[in-house]
Design a protein around this motif. Structure first.
Motif, PDB file in Angstrom:
ATOM      1  N   ILE A 174       0.986  -1.029   0.059  1.00  0.00           N
ATOM      2  CA  ILE A 174       0.489  -0.417  -0.061  1.00  0.00           C
ATOM      3  C   ILE A 174       1.053   1.498  -0.082  1.00  0.00           C
ATOM      4  CG2 ILE A 174      -0.236   0.021   2.500  1.00  0.00           C
ATOM      5  CD1 ILE A 174      -3.102   0.999   1.868  1.00  0.00           C
ATOM      6  N   GLY A 175       0.466   2.524  -0.783  1.00  0.00           N
ATOM      7  CA  GLY A 175       1.412   3.442  -1.148  1.00  0.00           C
ATOM      8  C   GLY A 175       0.489   4.410  -1.001  1.00  0.00           C
ATOM      9  N   THR A 176       1.395   5.675  -0.702  1.00  0.00           N
ATOM     10  CA  THR A 176       0.309   7.423  -1.139  1.00  0.00           C
ATOM     11  C   THR A 176       1.661   7.774  -1.424  1.00  0.00           C
ATOM     12  OG1 THR A 176      -1.068   9.187  -0.788  1.00  0.00           O
ATOM     13  CG2 THR A 176       0.478   7.869   1.023  1.00  0.00           C
ATOM     14  N   PHE A 177       1.063   8.814  -2.147  1.00  0.00           N
ATOM     15  CA  PHE A 177       2.534  10.027  -3.340  1.00  0.00           C
ATOM     16  C   PHE A 177       2.006  11.392  -3.296  1.00  0.00           C
ATOM     17  CE2 PHE A 177       0.153   9.164  -6.983  1.00  0.00           C
ATOM     18  CZ  PHE A 177       0.323  10.329  -6.910  1.00  0.00           C
ATOM     19  N   TYR A 178       2.688  12.653  -2.745  1.00  0.00           N
ATOM     20  CA  TYR A 178       2.040  13.937  -3.156  1.00  0.00           C
ATOM     21  C   TYR A 178       3.282  15.141  -3.869  1.00  0.00           C
ATOM     22  CZ  TYR A 178       0.685  18.759  -2.299  1.00  0.00           C
ATOM     23  OH  TYR A 178       0.503  20.031  -2.084  1.00  0.00           O
ATOM     24  N   ARG A 179       2.634  15.668  -4.628  1.00  0.00           N
ATOM     25  CA  ARG A 179       3.715  16.187  -5.752  1.00  0.00           C
ATOM     26  C   ARG A 179       3.554  17.655  -5.125  1.00  0.00           C
ATOM     27  NH1 ARG A 179       2.472  12.656  -9.389  1.00  0.00           N
ATOM     28  NH2 ARG A 179       3.069  10.281  -9.244  1.00  0.00           N
ATOM     29  N   SER A 180       4.382  19.028  -5.006  1.00  0.00           N
ATOM     30  CA  SER A 180       3.531  20.101  -4.718  1.00  0.00           C
ATOM     31  C   SER A 180       3.267  20.801  -5.389  1.00  0.00           C
ATOM     32  CB  SER A 180       4.435  20.536  -3.930  1.00  0.00           C
ATOM     33  OG  SER A 180       5.507  20.557  -5.356  1.00  0.00           O
ATOM     34  N   ASN A 181       3.515  20.303  -7.121  1.00  0.00           N
ATOM     35  CA  ASN A 181       3.992  21.532  -8.195  1.00  0.00           C
ATOM     36  C   ASN A 181       2.741  20.877  -8.756  1.00  0.00           C
ATOM     37  OD1 ASN A 181       3.502  22.977 -10.022  1.00  0.00           O
ATOM     38  ND2 ASN A 181       5.569  22.648 -11.250  1.00  0.00           N
ATOM     39  N   GLY A 182       1.328  21.368  -9.340  1.00  0.00           N
ATOM     40  CA  GLY A 182      -0.273  20.461  -8.978  1.00  0.00           C
ATOM     41  C   GLY A 182      -0.920  19.920  -8.146  1.00  0.00           C
ATOM     42  N   ASP A 183       0.320  19.978  -6.991  1.00  0.00           N
ATOM     43  CA  ASP A 183      -1.143  19.830  -5.612  1.00  0.00           C
ATOM     44  C   ASP A 183      -1.439  18.249  -6.449  1.00  0.00           C
ATOM     45  OD1 ASP A 183      -2.007  19.489  -3.567  1.00  0.00           O
ATOM     46  OD2 ASP A 183      -3.701  20.674  -4.122  1.00  0.00           O
ATOM     47  N   ALA A 184      -0.835  17.395  -6.554  1.00  0.00           N
ATOM     48  CA  ALA A 184      -0.726  15.743  -7.424  1.00  0.00           C
ATOM     49  C   ALA A 184      -0.834  14.939  -5.867  1.00  0.00           C
ATOM     50  CB  ALA A 184       0.337  15.463  -8.355  1.00  0.00           C
ATOM     51  N   ARG A 185      -1.506  14.137  -5.999  1.00  0.00           N
ATOM     52  CA  ARG A 185      -1.303  13.263  -5.080  1.00  0.00           C
ATOM     53  C   ARG A 185      -2.223  12.324  -5.677  1.00  0.00           C
ATOM     54  NH1 ARG A 185      -5.204  17.656  -6.217  1.00  0.00           N
ATOM     55  NH2 ARG A 185      -6.906  17.810  -5.117  1.00  0.00           N
ATOM     56  N   GLY A 186      -2.171  11.163  -4.993  1.00  0.00           N
ATOM     57  CA  GLY A 186      -2.004   9.908  -5.240  1.00  0.00           C
ATOM     58  C   GLY A 186      -1.800   8.502  -4.163  1.00  0.00           C
ATOM     59  N   ALA A 187      -2.350   7.207  -4.721  1.00  0.00           N
ATOM     60  CA  ALA A 187      -2.141   6.002  -3.999  1.00  0.00           C
ATOM     61  C   ALA A 187      -2.171   5.330  -4.859  1.00  0.00           C
ATOM     62  CB  ALA A 187      -3.891   6.119  -2.728  1.00  0.00           C
ATOM     63  N   ASN A 188      -2.031   4.090  -4.282  1.00  0.00           N
ATOM     64  CA  ASN A 188      -1.969   2.574  -4.638  1.00  0.00           C
ATOM     65  C   ASN A 188      -2.020   1.386  -3.627  1.00  0.00           C
ATOM     66  OD1 ASN A 188       1.363   3.305  -4.560  1.00  0.00           O
ATOM     67  ND2 ASN A 188       1.313   0.759  -4.103  1.00  0.00           N
ATOM     68  N   LEU A 189      -2.688   0.199  -4.494  1.00  0.00           N
ATOM     69  CA  LEU A 189      -2.846  -1.254  -3.396  1.00  0.00           C
ATOM     70  C   LEU A 189      -3.274  -1.596  -4.435  1.00  0.00           C
ATOM     71  CD1 LEU A 189      -3.983  -2.482  -0.875  1.00  0.00           C
ATOM     72  CD2 LEU A 189      -6.094  -1.914  -1.273  1.00  0.00           C
ATOM     73  N   ALA A 190      -1.980  -3.164  -3.425  1.00  0.00           N
ATOM     74  CA  ALA A 190      -2.112  -4.365  -4.302  1.00  0.00           C
ATOM     75  C   ALA A 190      -1.555  -5.270  -3.064  1.00  0.00           C
ATOM     76  CB  ALA A 190      -0.563  -4.954  -5.108  1.00  0.00           C
ATOM     77  N   ALA A 191      -2.802  -6.690  -2.838  1.00  0.00           N
ATOM     78  CA  ALA A 191      -2.980  -7.714  -2.056  1.00  0.00           C
ATOM     79  C   ALA A 191      -3.317  -9.396  -2.929  1.00  0.00           C
ATOM     80  CB  ALA A 191      -4.176  -7.258  -1.670  1.00  0.00           C
ATOM     81  N   THR A 192      -1.956  -9.702  -2.858  1.00  0.00           N
ATOM     82  CA  THR A 192      -2.570 -10.860  -3.104  1.00  0.00           C
ATOM     83  C   THR A 192      -2.907 -12.519  -2.104  1.00  0.00           C
ATOM     84  OG1 THR A 192      -0.790 -10.280  -5.158  1.00  0.00           O
ATOM     85  CG2 THR A 192      -0.925 -12.946  -4.270  1.00  0.00           C
ATOM     86  N   LEU A 193      -3.320 -13.319  -3.046  1.00  0.00           N
ATOM     87  CA  LEU A 193      -3.390 -14.626  -1.280  1.00  0.00           C
ATOM     88  C   LEU A 193      -3.773 -15.850  -2.721  1.00  0.00           C
ATOM     89  CD1 LEU A 193      -4.864 -15.698   0.308  1.00  0.00           C
ATOM     90  CD2 LEU A 193      -7.323 -15.901  -0.487  1.00  0.00           C
ATOM     91  N   ALA A 194      -2.381 -16.539  -1.748  1.00  0.00           N
ATOM     92  CA  ALA A 194      -2.539 -17.309  -3.160  1.00  0.00           C
ATOM     93  C   ALA A 194      -1.897 -18.937  -1.849  1.00  0.00           C
ATOM     94  CB  ALA A 194      -0.715 -16.807  -4.097  1.00  0.00           C
ATOM     95  N   SER A 195      -1.601 -20.035  -3.213  1.00  0.00           N
ATOM     96  CA  SER A 195      -2.313 -21.286  -2.695  1.00  0.00           C
ATOM     97  C   SER A 195      -0.717 -22.051  -3.587  1.00  0.00           C
ATOM     98  CB  SER A 195      -3.237 -22.101  -3.333  1.00  0.00           C
ATOM     99  OG  SER A 195      -3.635 -22.212  -4.210  1.00  0.00           O
ATOM    100  N   GLU A 196      -0.512 -22.730  -2.693  1.00  0.00           N
ATOM    101  CA  GLU A 196       0.496 -23.244  -3.984  1.00  0.00           C
ATOM    102  C   GLU A 196       0.289 -23.703  -5.264  1.00  0.00           C
ATOM    103  OE1 GLU A 196       1.957 -27.473  -2.886  1.00  0.00           O
ATOM    104  OE2 GLU A 196       1.644 -27.316  -0.515  1.00  0.00           O
ATOM    105  N   ASN A 197      -0.732 -23.658  -5.866  1.00  0.00           N
ATOM    106  CA  ASN A 197      -1.155 -23.908  -7.500  1.00  0.00           C
ATOM    107  C   ASN A 197      -1.851 -22.789  -7.727  1.00  0.00           C
ATOM    108  OD1 ASN A 197       0.410 -26.276  -8.374  1.00  0.00           O
ATOM    109  ND2 ASN A 197      -0.795 -26.876  -6.753  1.00  0.00           N
ATOM    110  N   ALA A 198      -2.632 -22.098  -7.069  1.00  0.00           N
ATOM    111  CA  ALA A 198      -3.653 -21.418  -7.889  1.00  0.00           C
ATOM    112  C   ALA A 198      -3.242 -19.380  -6.766  1.00  0.00           C
ATOM    113  CB  ALA A 198      -5.144 -21.210  -7.158  1.00  0.00           C
ATOM    114  N   SER A 199      -3.214 -18.218  -7.265  1.00  0.00           N
ATOM    115  CA  SER A 199      -2.997 -17.060  -7.217  1.00  0.00           C
ATOM    116  C   SER A 199      -4.018 -15.988  -7.532  1.00  0.00           C
ATOM    117  CB  SER A 199      -1.770 -16.379  -7.283  1.00  0.00           C
ATOM    118  OG  SER A 199      -0.838 -14.866  -7.094  1.00  0.00           O
TER     119      SER A 199
END
Length: 765
Positions: A174-199
């Motif tokens: 999970i992550g987030t960012f901010y940039r001053s020029n243009g007041d840019a902002r955002g976030a990202n998320l990745a999540a995995t649930l996996a067994s030996e043969n399925a993900s």
């Protein structure tokens, strides 16, 4: 209004690809190709003539930009043509846009827009990129096709599975960012649930920004347009954006076989384009991607079936005039009114809509013939459908729907073979041959009314619009390693690209309609050409690589190249000699003599030559000191492009430039100081009235700290807030009465961003 079509042959082929995972995961059967429980040792395929983006750069740059193409900025031979905030167009050795093949997770995505606002790399967020590889000029035929500049391959992370016997695996970021020029902002998320043969993996990201500011004033402050908001003198209009990307991937594996199905969506409710006359007011896309890899007793098999559906809309964003009033002044610009036809009516913007449907299948195999020879064979099919229509909005854009591309079709069918031979420790060769059939067609068109390009429409509808191109690609590469500190890669490539749908089928010479078709960001107007031939490029290139013999601690690579393009699709001024439509046409004789304004052009075939050199290097400066390790790397690039028929310069060619970075590693800290120096652009296209730009130098600083699963990034772009005009930024059209020919001043280029301080936080779990 997308039209339905039957594609039985493609359906059969996609069905085959869908069946492949079932075959791979099925129990052993004598009627099925033998599945290998333990793969034999085959000679590994080499990757010739390529550059790979450093993994550290892939991790750090998403904090500084939401534009995936910027990850390639340090790659030798690659430059970026300006567009929207998440939509830059990569250029390889002066060849841009459709001349570069871009593969995203194995898919050949297509830009569905008359201004190419949704290029392939805009469909994947930079936080999702695991690897990025560039093949410049001499592209293997297995990765080429319908392109002449090179190939860019970006891949998201491979699926992960649980360790046998340890139960379910849960992991993510999970992550987030901010940039001053243009007041840019955002976030990202990745999540995995996996067994030996399925993900099962979910990824999501969102980013938004306001207009950015240049390093200094470059225009008068005031209202962006009548009825719109106020812009400061240093505010670059129409540079805002908002984007959301999501994907869900299910992967299954058994023995040496892997199948993965990914469903991905994109929603861009707004994205301004400072070098186009329109903005993106919506871009919704859904993609289905089925991939399979399997190891058999005869070799390796890969298959990829995909479908991409795009709904794209353009209009006038918040910095452009929306209400167009009467010509006699009775209805002022910028004042809401009742939509009326005629010159003294009122128009509510100019809606433009596009629907694209892109289906493809790729199957290829690596077949080791013996310990020396490897044969790579494959086939590809792609069916692309495009509708581009403009609903009536008032004034002369009334009362009918304008059809720019109606039932556009562009289908590709290809087969290739590639032979790779390791003759000895010093010599490696690769020869490839590719045949490609490109079939194109489109339906009949119409203007807004009988007074809007009537003769253009009549001529276009009466013409035979079906075109079939038989294209042949050839690549011959070799690697010579005379000693452990030197290797030389060299070769020849013949590459072919057929015109895109807009280059062939944009039909109206009405000034307003021509200004709405622009793939170059130069503010000019364009009309297509039914008689265009495919481009055929002949490239000679060599890379001399001096390096450390053991750990590759230092290295210097020098790559000179030359490309001659037969039937290069350039542009020529249109005039009364090139059109029979005298009602509202912009193709007048006066257009030929204009030197200080926007002009009107037709796509034409002319021969061109491009040549240049890339120099890249990396080396340690100091190691094991009290202040840590210090490392330097840099890229110097020069390219020159000339039209051989007119002696004019090719458009949007990057001048001599240098990027130099010094990095310090001290424990968990990584600090970088980067200098970017660009020469003045004086070799410009007179045909397009391209504007010259001045040279400049920029300093960027960034730092990162990693503590267990936590990573913190921070940096400053353009530390000294330097004002500069990017040579590939295009004409500034980001505000004003942009639909009108004289509604924006000529001669102003898009300035680069001023100082921006940014930070990001990412946590892996």
């Amino acid at each position: 209004m997308q039209k339905k079509f039957t594609a039985s042959s493609l359906a059969c082929q996609i069905s085959l690809a869908l069946a492949l995972p079932g075959i791979a995961l099925a129990e052993h059967d004598p009627l099925v190709i033998d599945i290998v429980k333990e793969a034999p040792e085959f000679p590994k395929a080499s990757t010739l003539n390529h550059s790979t983006v450093d993994s550290q750069r892939l991790r750090s740059l998403p904090a500084a930009s939401s534009d995936t193409a910027r990850l390639l900025k340090q790659t030798p031979g690659v430059e970026l043509q300006g567009a929207g905030g998440v939509s830059s167009l990569p250029s390889i050795h002066g060849l841009t846009d459709d001349r570069v093949r871009i593969k995203v997770d194995g898919m050949d995505l297509v830009s569905a827009c008359g201004n190419h606002m949704n290029p392939p790399l805009s469909y994947i967020d930079p936080t999702r990129i695991a690897t990025a590889t560039v093949f410049a000029g001499l592209t293997p035929v297995s990765l080429g096709g319908d392109s002449i500049g090179g190939t860019i391959v970006v891949e998201s992370a491979d699926p992960v599975f649980a360790v046998p016997g340890e139960g379910l695996l849960t992991t993510g970021e999970i992550g987030t960012f901010y940039r001053s020029n243009g007041d840019a902002r955002g976030a990202n998320l990745a999540a995995t649930l996996a067994s030996e043969n399925a993900s099962l993996t979910y990824t999501g990201s969102t980013a938004r920004a306001n207009n950015y500011e240049a390093g200094d004033d470059f225009k008068p402050a005031g209202l962006a347009a009548a009825g719109r908001g106020y812009l400061d003198g240093d505010e670059v209009g129409s540079t805002y954006y908002e984007t959301t990307n999501q994907s869900l991937a299910l992967a299954l594996r058994r023995d040496n076989h892997l199948a993965e199905l990914t469903v991905a969506t994109q929603d861009i409710p707004e994205q301004g384009f400072p070098n186009q006359r329109m903005d993106m007011t919506s871009n919704e896309s859904i993609r289905f991607n089925l991939r399979y890899e399997g190891q058999y007793n005869w070799g390796k098999l890969e298959a990829n079936a995909y479908r991409e559906q795009t709904d794209h809309e353009m209009g006038f964003g918040e910095d452009r005039l929306f209400w167009y009033g009467a010509n006699d002044g009775s209805i002022p610009d910028g004042v809401p009114c009742t939509i009326q036809g005629g010159m003294n009516g009122c128009a509510a913007g100019m809606p433009m809509e596009t629907e694209g449907d892109n289906r493809g299948l790729v199957v290829k195999g690596d077949i080791p013939l013996n310990g020396r020879d490897l044969l790579r064979v494959g086939a590809e099919v792609q069916q692309y459908r495009l509708d581009d229509w403009w609903d009536p909005s008032g004034k002369m854009m009334f009362p009918n729907t304008f059809w720019n591309i109606n039932d556009g079709e562009r289908d590709r069918l290809a087969a290739f073979g590639e032979w790779e031979a390791r003759w000895n420790e010093q010599w490696l060769t690769q020869f490839g041959l590719r045949y490609e059939r490109v079939a194109m067609d489109t339906g009949e068109v119409q203007g807004y009314n009988p007074m809007f390009s009537p003769q253009d429409a009549a001529d276009f509808n009466a013409a035979d619009r079906s075109r079939n191109d038989d294209n042949l690609d050839l690549t011959a590469l070799a690697r010579f390693t005379p000693k452990d500190t030197l290797s030389v890669e060299f070769g020849y490539a013949r590459k072919t690209r057929s015109p895109n749908l807009y280059e062939r089928y944009a039909w109206s010479t009405h000034g307003m309609a021509m200004r709405m078709v622009n793939l170059a960001g130069d503010g000019n107007g364009y009309v297509g050409n039914l008689e265009l031939d495919p481009e055929v490029a002949h490239t000679l290139s060599a890379t001399f690589d001096w390096h450390d013999p053991s750990e590759q601690r230092w290295g210097v690579q020098v790559t000179p190249y030359v490309t001659y393009v037969e039937d290069y699709i350039d542009a020529a001024r249109c005039s009364s000699a090139t059109t029979r439509d005298m009602m509202g046409t912009a193709c007048t004789d006066a257009n030929l003599a204009v030197t200080n304004d926007f002009v009107y052009l037709q796509f034409v075939n002319e021969d061109a030559r491009l040549y240049g050199i890339d120099v890249s290097a990396h080396a340690p400066l100091a190691e094991d000191t009290r202040l840590g390790d210090f490392h330097i790397d840099g890229v110097l690039s020069y390219v020159r492009g000339e039209n051989q028929d007119t002696d004019d310069n090719l458009y949007n060619i990057m001048p001599l430039n240098l990027k130099l970075a010094v990095t310090q590693n001290l424990g968990a800290w990584r600090n970088t100081a980067e200098v970017e120096v660009v020469d003045a652009k004086s070799d410009v296209s007179d045909t397009r009235n391209e504007v010259k730009t001045s040279g400049y130098g920029l300093l960027h600083l960034r730092t990162s700290y990693t503590w267990k699963q936590l990573r913190i990034e921070a940096g400053v772009e353009n530390v000294f807030d330097r004002f500069y005009q990017h040579p590939l930024g295009g004409a500034y059209l980001g505000q004003g009465k942009t639909m009108s020919a004289a509604g924006v001043p000529w001669g102003v280029t898009v300035p680069g961003p001023g100082r921006s301080i940014y930070t990001s936080l990412n946590f892996r779990f």
